[in-house]
Design an enzyme around this catalytic site. Structure first.
Site, mmCIF file in Angstrom:
data_model
loop_
_atom_site.group_PDB
_atom_site.id
_atom_site.type_symbol
_atom_site.label_atom_id
_atom_site.label_comp_id
_atom_site.label_asym_id
_atom_site.label_seq_id
_atom_site.Cartn_x
_atom_site.Cartn_y
_atom_site.Cartn_z
ATOM 1 N N HIS A 117 -18.267 -2.350 22.794
ATOM 2 C CA HIS A 117 -19.311 -2.176 23.337
ATOM 3 C C HIS A 117 -19.309 -0.840 22.642
ATOM 4 O O HIS A 117 -20.741 -1.145 21.780
ATOM 5 C CB HIS A 117 -19.797 -2.488 24.852
ATOM 6 N N ASP A 128 -15.817 -11.476 23.281
ATOM 7 C CA ASP A 128 -15.654 -11.344 24.418
ATOM 8 C C ASP A 128 -15.979 -12.831 25.429
ATOM 9 O O ASP A 128 -15.112 -12.979 26.123
ATOM 10 C CB ASP A 128 -17.628 -10.516 24.149
HETATM 11 ZN ZN LIG Z 1 -15.481 -7.392 28.091
#
Ligand SMILES: [Zn+2]
Length: 469
Positions: free
Chosen positions: A279, A330
């Site tokens: 991220h 994800d």
């Molecule tokens: Zn994750």
């Protein structure tokens, strides 16, 4: 498996399209020869369309596939990442080894269709839902390995260090009990996974390996990270960590350590080329510079970050700092790297009110004026490293993975070759890849996966058990 020979009318070699490419696979499932501008050998199979390397899905939580599309309504005044997470935990606590195997196998077929040939599983489901261990501590890990073998995709298992509910919290919440793993657990599970798949000869079916993960700076205390680093001092595989996804996490980290997560990790002197920052949404220029100097990579998950309302990372700054940007599915709301790359760029266009933000004009560090090519090359190189493969793509010595685009795809018809990747990323409604090869074996041929009917019915049964009335 003896040497196999292929010929493609065009293939993505050395960062661009090359005509008339011979591709040779050795007995171990690696490229032994990639040669552009060569005539088709008589014994070569002619591939049906333009060929690209498969990409690595550098961040997946397979079980969350069972939740995709089921968190898209708001019943109260507000909905954010944390309320989504509470709902997601209900799924996390309902999954069994059998249902995880069924959900993951279906997901992995979808990922193959979406152009991924390897998936990094950030794996924090360890125990039964009440926190008691399974007889086999790798029960859920092996369910993922079985699923990968069933689908025919490569898998990098990343057992996750996960010990507390947040900064200053002494332990996990009751609904996090099945996630618990200390430094020694993570290290042992990673090594045991590789031992077991090697002993069973399973790695000969699909490529399986293991790295290490730390859930986040909030969920793992400093002494545990220090201990994991000590155990892994001679380990050269990947180490993944969630960082700076949510602003609340930044505030808590700042209050607890005086620094934000990436700055804190960098200030410990821990980051190096093994590390993958997942991220890295809310970072400043100094954190980007520190990451670049350390050699660590970054994994961006644009469709999930959009779905969860995380925010935008500063993609142009990462590119200018010459940091590789792998992509991850994800939460698995999206299972195609083309969509991830498109949203990586569109997020920036929407934020900055400009176009072709992720292109790298001539004169920059790694010039690539084509936006899709700029993002694709970062994702190719960064994804390979995230899975522990320094050499990834259509190059001698790399694993023999490839994608064949469908020459009948409407987005490609009549276009000049130089624009094919742009069309596949920006002008494609999502027609999947025609053929997909993993380690020299065909996983998809002419859009067909040989096990798809059985895998889909097991998936439907597992979903029915989770969500049926
Ligand atoms: Zn994750």
């Amino acid at each position: 498996m003896s040497v196999q020979r292929y010929w493609a009318p065009a293939a993505w070699v050395g960062g661009g399209w090359q005509p008339s490419v011979v591709l040779e696979v050795d007995a171990a499932g690696h490229w032994s020869r990639i040669e552009a501008g060569a005539p088709a050998p008589q014994d070569a199979e002619r591939l049906a369309g333009p060929v690209l390397p498969g990409l690595v899905d550098a961040h997946s939580h397979a079980f969350q596939r069972a939740f995709a599309g089921l968190a898209e309504r708001r019943d109260g005044d507000d909905d954010d990442f944390w309320s989504w997470r509470d709902r997601m935990y209900k799924v996390a606590n309902a999954v069994t080894p059998d249902s995880l195997r069924a959900i993951a196998a279906h997901l992995y077929v979808e990922l193959l269709r979406g152009g991924y040939t390897q998936v990094c599983e950030f794996h924090y489901l360890q125990h039964r839902a009440d926190g008691t261990p399974y007889d086999d501590p790798l029960a859920l890990s092996m369910a993922l390995a079985d699923a990968a073998a069933d689908a025919g995709i490569g898998l990098t298992l990343l057992p996750v260090l996960y010990e507390r509910a947040g900064f200053g919290a002494p332990a996990l919440r009751p609904d996090q009990r099945r996630f618990h793993a200390g430094a020694a657990d993570v290290w042992q599970r990673s090594r045991e996974f590789e031992r077991r798949v090697a002993a069973a000869g399973r790695a000969s079916l699909v490529p399986l390996n293991a790295g290490l993960a730390i859930h986040s700076v909030r969920a793992a205390a400093e002494p545990a990270i220090v201990e994991l680093r000590r155990l892994a001092h001679a380990f050269d595989g990947p180490i993944h960590v969630h960082v700076a996804e949510q602003r609340a996490e930044l505030r808590d980290c700042l209050a607890a350590t005086g620094k934000t997560p990436v700055a804190w990790l960098a200030s410990q002197g821990w980051l190096d080329a093994r590390w993958q920052l997942v991220h890295a949404t809310h970072v400043d220029a100094a954190e980007i510079a520190a990451t670049a100097a350390s050699g660590a990579g970054v994994v961006i998950c644009p469709s999930t970050e959009g779905n969860l309302g995380d925010g935008f990372t500063d993609v142009p700054a990462w590119l200018a700092a010459d940091v590789d940007l792998a992509v991850g599915s994800d939460s698995n709301v999206t299972r195609s790297w083309r969509e991830e790359l498109r949203w990586m760029e569109y997020g920036q266009r929407l934020k900055l009110e400009r176009r072709n933000v992720c292109a790298q004009p001539r004169g920059s560090g790694r010039p690539q004026p084509d936006t899709a090519a700029s993002l694709f090359e970062r994702a190719r190189a960064g994804g390979g490293r995230a899975a522990g493969h320094a050499n990834w793509g259509l190059a001698a010595g790399a694993r023999a993975d490839l994608l064949v685009a469908d020459p009948d795809d409407a987005s490609l018809l009549g276009l000049p070759q130089a624009r094919w990747l742009d069309a596949l990323v920006f002008s494609s409604p999502g027609r999947p890849w025609r053929d997909v090869m993993v380690a020299g074996r065909w996983a998809l041929r002419q859009h067909h996966h040989v096990q798809v009917a059985r895998i889909a019915s097991s998936f439907a049964r597992a979903m029915g058990e989770l969500w049926g009335d």
